[in-house]
Design a protein around this motif. Structure first.
Motif, PDB file in Angstrom:
ATOM      1  N   GLU A  41     -13.673   4.403  -6.917  1.00 41.51           N
ATOM      2  CA  GLU A  41     -12.658   5.712  -6.338  1.00 41.51           C
ATOM      3  C   GLU A  41     -12.422   5.377  -5.271  1.00 41.51           C
ATOM      4  OE1 GLU A  41     -13.132   9.954  -7.888  1.00 41.51           O
ATOM      5  OE2 GLU A  41     -14.799   9.290  -6.585  1.00 41.51           O
ATOM      6  N   GLU A  42     -13.022   4.985  -4.145  1.00 37.33           N
ATOM      7  CA  GLU A  42     -12.557   4.764  -2.430  1.00 37.33           C
ATOM      8  C   GLU A  42     -11.672   3.907  -2.382  1.00 37.33           C
ATOM      9  OE1 GLU A  42     -12.434   6.146   0.723  1.00 37.33           O
ATOM     10  OE2 GLU A  42     -13.306   6.831  -0.531  1.00 37.33           O
ATOM     11  N   ALA A  43     -12.057   2.638  -3.507  1.00 39.07           N
ATOM     12  CA  ALA A  43     -10.841   1.617  -3.136  1.00 39.07           C
ATOM     13  C   ALA A  43      -9.769   2.193  -3.397  1.00 39.07           C
ATOM     14  CB  ALA A  43     -11.425   0.828  -4.254  1.00 39.07           C
ATOM     15  N   PHE A  44      -9.210   2.811  -4.726  1.00 38.95           N
ATOM     16  CA  PHE A  44      -8.015   3.272  -4.764  1.00 38.95           C
ATOM     17  C   PHE A  44      -7.581   4.397  -3.666  1.00 38.95           C
ATOM     18  CE2 PHE A  44      -6.280   2.599  -9.633  1.00 38.95           C
ATOM     19  CZ  PHE A  44      -6.950   1.083  -9.648  1.00 38.95           C
ATOM     20  N   ALA A  88      -4.573  -3.764  -9.132  1.00 34.70           N
ATOM     21  CA  ALA A  88      -4.423  -2.767  -9.807  1.00 34.70           C
ATOM     22  C   ALA A  88      -2.784  -3.298  -8.602  1.00 34.70           C
ATOM     23  CB  ALA A  88      -5.396  -1.438  -8.557  1.00 34.70           C
ATOM     24  N   THR A  89      -2.816  -3.439  -7.427  1.00 29.40           N
ATOM     25  CA  THR A  89      -1.647  -3.390  -6.935  1.00 29.40           C
ATOM     26  C   THR A  89      -0.678  -4.161  -7.179  1.00 29.40           C
ATOM     27  OG1 THR A  89      -3.733  -3.088  -4.437  1.00 29.40           O
ATOM     28  CG2 THR A  89      -1.234  -4.273  -4.795  1.00 29.40           C
ATOM     29  N   ILE A 109       0.563  -1.256   0.242  1.00 31.53           N
ATOM     30  CA  ILE A 109       0.247  -0.259   0.385  1.00 31.53           C
ATOM     31  C   ILE A 109       1.037   0.962   0.094  1.00 31.53           C
ATOM     32  CG2 ILE A 109      -1.523   1.377   1.258  1.00 31.53           C
ATOM     33  CD1 ILE A 109      -2.595  -1.013   2.143  1.00 31.53           C
ATOM     34  N   GLN A 110       2.083   1.634   0.594  1.00 32.12           N
ATOM     35  CA  GLN A 110       2.740   2.467   0.978  1.00 32.12           C
ATOM     36  C   GLN A 110       3.596   2.534  -0.518  1.00 32.12           C
ATOM     37  OE1 GLN A 110       5.673   1.393   3.846  1.00 32.12           O
ATOM     38  NE2 GLN A 110       3.898   1.752   5.506  1.00 32.12           N
ATOM     39  N   ALA A 111       3.885   1.714  -1.216  1.00 32.08           N
ATOM     40  CA  ALA A 111       4.548   1.477  -2.700  1.00 32.08           C
ATOM     41  C   ALA A 111       3.618   1.650  -3.544  1.00 32.08           C
ATOM     42  CB  ALA A 111       4.633   0.338  -2.961  1.00 32.08           C
ATOM     43  N   ASN A 112       2.226   2.006  -3.505  1.00 31.36           N
ATOM     44  CA  ASN A 112       1.645   2.247  -4.190  1.00 31.36           C
ATOM     45  C   ASN A 112       1.608   3.791  -4.628  1.00 31.36           C
ATOM     46  OD1 ASN A 112       0.431  -0.601  -4.939  1.00 31.36           O
ATOM     47  ND2 ASN A 112      -1.503  -0.105  -3.709  1.00 31.36           N
ATOM     48  N   ASP A 113       1.757   4.487  -3.423  1.00 34.69           N
ATOM     49  CA  ASP A 113       2.191   5.388  -3.546  1.00 34.69           C
ATOM     50  C   ASP A 113       3.045   6.660  -4.678  1.00 34.69           C
ATOM     51  OD1 ASP A 113       1.459   8.476  -2.921  1.00 34.69           O
ATOM     52  OD2 ASP A 113       3.962   8.646  -2.323  1.00 34.69           O
ATOM     53  N   GLU A 114       3.984   5.486  -5.635  1.00 33.57           N
ATOM     54  CA  GLU A 114       4.947   5.897  -6.621  1.00 33.57           C
ATOM     55  C   GLU A 114       4.089   4.889  -7.751  1.00 33.57           C
ATOM     56  OE1 GLU A 114       6.632   7.859  -6.033  1.00 33.57           O
ATOM     57  OE2 GLU A 114       6.351   7.938  -4.073  1.00 33.57           O
ATOM     58  N   CYS A 115       3.137   4.573  -8.448  1.00 32.55           N
ATOM     59  CA  CYS A 115       2.460   3.808  -9.283  1.00 32.55           C
ATOM     60  C   CYS A 115       2.803   5.116 -10.247  1.00 32.55           C
ATOM     61  CB  CYS A 115       1.236   3.720  -8.933  1.00 32.55           C
ATOM     62  SG  CYS A 115       0.303   2.673 -10.274  1.00 32.55           S
ATOM     63  N   PRO A 116       3.199   4.546 -11.406  1.00 32.15           N
ATOM     64  CA  PRO A 116       3.715   4.890 -12.755  1.00 32.15           C
ATOM     65  C   PRO A 116       2.340   4.970 -13.490  1.00 32.15           C
ATOM     66  CG  PRO A 116       4.878   2.536 -12.357  1.00 32.15           C
ATOM     67  CD  PRO A 116       4.444   2.917 -11.310  1.00 32.15           C
ATOM     68  N   LEU A 117       1.137   3.664 -12.983  1.00 32.93           N
ATOM     69  CA  LEU A 117       0.673   2.982 -14.118  1.00 32.93           C
ATOM     70  C   LEU A 117      -0.988   4.131 -14.207  1.00 32.93           C
ATOM     71  CD1 LEU A 117       0.809  -0.204 -13.393  1.00 32.93           C
ATOM     72  CD2 LEU A 117       1.736   0.718 -15.120  1.00 32.93           C
ATOM     73  N   GLY A 140     -16.710  -7.288  -7.410  1.00 35.25           N
ATOM     74  CA  GLY A 140     -15.219  -6.709  -8.527  1.00 35.25           C
ATOM     75  C   GLY A 140     -14.672  -5.283  -8.010  1.00 35.25           C
ATOM     76  N   VAL A 141     -15.284  -4.874  -6.560  1.00 34.21           N
ATOM     77  CA  VAL A 141     -14.637  -3.619  -5.985  1.00 34.21           C
ATOM     78  C   VAL A 141     -13.420  -3.615  -5.833  1.00 34.21           C
ATOM     79  CG1 VAL A 141     -14.922  -1.828  -4.200  1.00 34.21           C
ATOM     80  CG2 VAL A 141     -16.786  -3.000  -5.581  1.00 34.21           C
ATOM     81  N   SER A 142     -13.123  -4.910  -4.888  1.00 34.56           N
ATOM     82  CA  SER A 142     -12.199  -5.503  -3.861  1.00 34.56           C
ATOM     83  C   SER A 142     -11.044  -6.364  -5.042  1.00 34.56           C
ATOM     84  CB  SER A 142     -12.224  -6.337  -3.110  1.00 34.56           C
ATOM     85  OG  SER A 142     -13.534  -7.614  -3.636  1.00 34.56           O
ATOM     86  N   ALA A 143     -11.991  -7.153  -5.435  1.00 33.14           N
ATOM     87  CA  ALA A 143     -10.504  -7.161  -7.010  1.00 33.14           C
ATOM     88  C   ALA A 143     -10.292  -6.297  -7.855  1.00 33.14           C
ATOM     89  CB  ALA A 143     -11.606  -8.643  -7.993  1.00 33.14           C
ATOM     90  N   ALA A 144     -10.855  -4.811  -8.572  1.00 40.19           N
ATOM     91  CA  ALA A 144     -10.145  -4.047  -9.069  1.00 40.19           C
ATOM     92  C   ALA A 144      -9.000  -3.734  -8.133  1.00 40.19           C
ATOM     93  CB  ALA A 144     -10.864  -2.466  -9.322  1.00 40.19           C
ATOM     94  N   ALA A 145      -9.420  -3.269  -6.669  1.00 41.00           N
ATOM     95  CA  ALA A 145      -8.177  -2.740  -5.888  1.00 41.00           C
ATOM     96  C   ALA A 145      -7.071  -3.699  -6.353  1.00 41.00           C
ATOM     97  CB  ALA A 145      -8.266  -2.860  -4.584  1.00 41.00           C
ATOM     98  N   HIS A 146      -6.923  -4.958  -6.396  1.00 40.16           N
ATOM     99  CA  HIS A 146      -6.024  -6.431  -5.689  1.00 40.16           C
ATOM    100  C   HIS A 146      -5.855  -5.849  -7.450  1.00 40.16           C
ATOM    101  CE1 HIS A 146      -6.034  -8.380  -1.973  1.00 40.16           C
ATOM    102  NE2 HIS A 146      -7.198  -7.887  -1.889  1.00 40.16           N
TER     103      HIS A 146
END
Length: 580
Positions: A264-267, A449-450, A240-248, A441-447
């Protein structure tokens, strides 16, 4: 003679049903529909709509919205709610649980969804139940999560998922947070039939009067923040910390449904910046007309994702995420070397998320016992998790098709002390953890993306690279899924019976090979009759249903071919699936 009891068609059963409709239905629009059909003497149409009743099954109800006992409308919803209410009273006779634990009701953005939810709430309030009714659109996974969070007796989500705009549905969850299975489905159906006459005047209920009831409340603030906290707990904090630098960048479409505010809230909660999520502007707002996608099903591929591909191309997004309108399923596409987007199948995403579920388990519990962990897939899905389990040492279970079976199996395993990591079905349904014991589908989208950020930044891999790596490690798995439409039930039974009596009409003599003996069949499992040639007593271990057709052929070369029948409103389809 009273007009409501007059002889109309000359068919006593039809006349009775016409009179029942006139006496019971309090909606002027659907009353008028039936009255006009009577005036025009449309007896065949009336017989179809009034003498055939929509059946309450393991998926609840789903049908076209129109007048008639075979359809979705105010009266059918009231009857269904009354039946469910009385069934719950019988199952939980302690009245204090009705007002204590109560029931949760959510709804999507389809036509009449809010109305059907409010009518249901009115029925349960009259039945002395506490009712948690969402005041805003609810993504379907939020309802089963609420059941577990608030210890409700049951839950209802008014949705037709990815069906066309004219349809709606009524999805029911039990007190364990999973979709209902036998015997509750047949018990509720019987209870509905015993409670067809409306017990109260629900028709005049309005929103203001409804919300004045002391037993009614909106659970949103109690459960939605907790849902996202639970999601965060499933992802290692370092990720989660590393997601802050996501280039995608991720192009996202909710298909005119309810998913965007939740994704949107999950992201936001998993630390992915606002610029990472690029909504498809034409489809981001809920719209029951589905103006840009008449078939709002992301599983259909380019046919339904053309606007998402356009947005992704224009905004230089590497990945496309798409929820169906009630946000319980997820489709994913990724840019390829040829600048085309590769749409992953449900089985391919199952492989990726299965690997990911084990990865995050190892990160969070480096000394955990993988042999106590479980992954689950439906019988028509890829066998990739089975192959992973053989190498990695976790437990794999196969269930019948549908998350009603996988969710209940996950609960059974948890009660036995197991750790359930993941479940999936090939129709792009994914359950990462058991926060929600249904596809989400919400939690799956978050996973996803991570996972994509982790692979790109820490392994210099794309999702496609990782999929190839999974296949190189556990064996290549491929699937071909197709169907043909057959509306003749007699012919359908004849086709399957021919497969069962292949040797001159003898029972349980299935084909032993195909293509002139080139490919030999090792085992046959028939979940319609209960026959399974692979077991000592020739009996299937999975649940059997004589009302639906399903035969599985396992070949000596490892191929598994499944021929099964499934029903959708207005269609009977023979669906042929072969996997791995």
């Amino acid at each position: 003679m009273n007009q409501n009891n007059m002889i109309l068609s000359g068919d006593s059963k039809l006349d009775e049903q016409i009179n029942n409709w006139r006496q019971w239905d309090g909606n002027p629009q659907t009353q008028n529909e039936i009255s006009k059909a009577v005036e025009n003497k449309e007896w065949d149409a009336l017989k179809s709509r009034l003498c055939i009743r929509i059946n309450f099954g393991t998926a609840g109800l789903r049908a076209e919205m129109r007048a008639g006992f075979d359809s979705m409308n105010d009266l059918v919803v009231v009857q269904t709610a009354q039946g469910l209410c009385e069934y719950l009273k019988n199952q939980y006779p302690d009245k204090s649980t009705w007002s204590g634990r109560g029931i949760v009701i959510g709804y999507d953005a389809r036509h009449n969804s809010k109305r059907f939810a409010e009518l249901s709430a009115a029925v349960f309030l009259c039945g002395k139940f506490r009712v948690y009714l969402f005041k805003q659109f609810a993504a379907t996974p939020i309802v089963p999560y609420t059941i577990k969070k608030l210890n409700c007796l049951a839950g209802v989500q008014v949705t037709a998922s990815h069906n066309p705009k004219q349809d709606n549905g009524y999805k029911v969850y039990w007190s364990n947070g999973a979709q209902i299975i036998s015997p509750h489905d047949t018990g509720i159906q019987e209870s509905i039939l015993n409670n067809l006459k409306p017990m109260e005047d629900y028709w005049s209920v309005n929103e203001q009067a409804l919300w004045s009831k002391p037993l009614l409340s909106n659970p949103y603030d109690k459960v939605v923040p907790a849902y996202f906290e639970a999601l965060k707990e499933e992802i290692p904090s370092s990720f989660i910390q590393a997601n802050d630098e996501c280039p995608l960048k991720f192009a996202y479409t909710p298909m005119h449904g309810v998913g965007y505010p939740y994704v949107e809230e999950a992201f936001k909660q998993i630390n992915l910046k606002n610029v990472c999520l690029v909504p498809v502007s034409e489809q981001v707002e809920p719209d029951p007309e589905f103006p840009t996608t008449p078939m709002p099903n992301p599983e259909e591929g380019k046919q339904s994702l053309d606007l998402a591909i356009k947005t992704a191309t224009e905004e230089n997004c590497q990945i496309i995420l798409a929820n169906d309108p009630d946000a319980d399923r997820l489709a994913v596409a990724e840019i390829s070397d040829n600048n085309k987007y590769k749409l992953f199948s449900g089985n391919e995403l199952g492989a990726l998320l299965g690997w990911w579920s084990k990865q995050i388990y190892n990160m969070k519990e480096p000394h955990g016992d993988i042999s106590n962990c479980v992954m689950i897939a439906s019988t028509v899905s890829s066998k990739i998790l089975k192959s992973m389990a053989a190498v990695e040492g976790f437990i794999f279970h196969e269930t019948l098709t549908g998350f009603k079976w996988m969710g209940n199996k996950a609960i059974e395993e948890e009660l036995a002390g197991k750790k359930v990591l993941f479940a999936f079905e090939e129709a792009i349904g994914f359950m990462v953890s058991t926060n929600v014991v249904d596809k989400d589908g919400v939690s799956a989208a978050a996973h996803v993306a991570t996972m994509a950020r982790y692979l790109r930044c820490e392994k210099s891999m794309t999702l496609q690279d990782k999929l190839r790596d999974i296949y190189e490690t556990y064996g290549y798995h491929t699937s071909i899924c197709s169907y043909c439409i057959c509306r003749d039930q007699v012919l359908i039974r004849k086709i399957f019976q021919r497969l069962r009596t292949f040797d001159n009409g003898k029972e349980n003599t299935y084909p032993k090979s195909i293509l002139n003996g080139e490919f030999e069949i090792e085992h046959v499992r028939d979940l319609t009759t209960g026959y399974d040639s692979s077991t000592a007593d020739k009996r299937a271990t999975l649940p059997v249903s004589s009302s639906s057709q399903m035969i599985t052929f396992t070949f000596k070369n490892g191929l598994v071919a499944i021929v099964n029948e499934f029903y959708e409103p207005e269609k009977n389809q023979l669906q042929r699936k072969s996997a791995d």
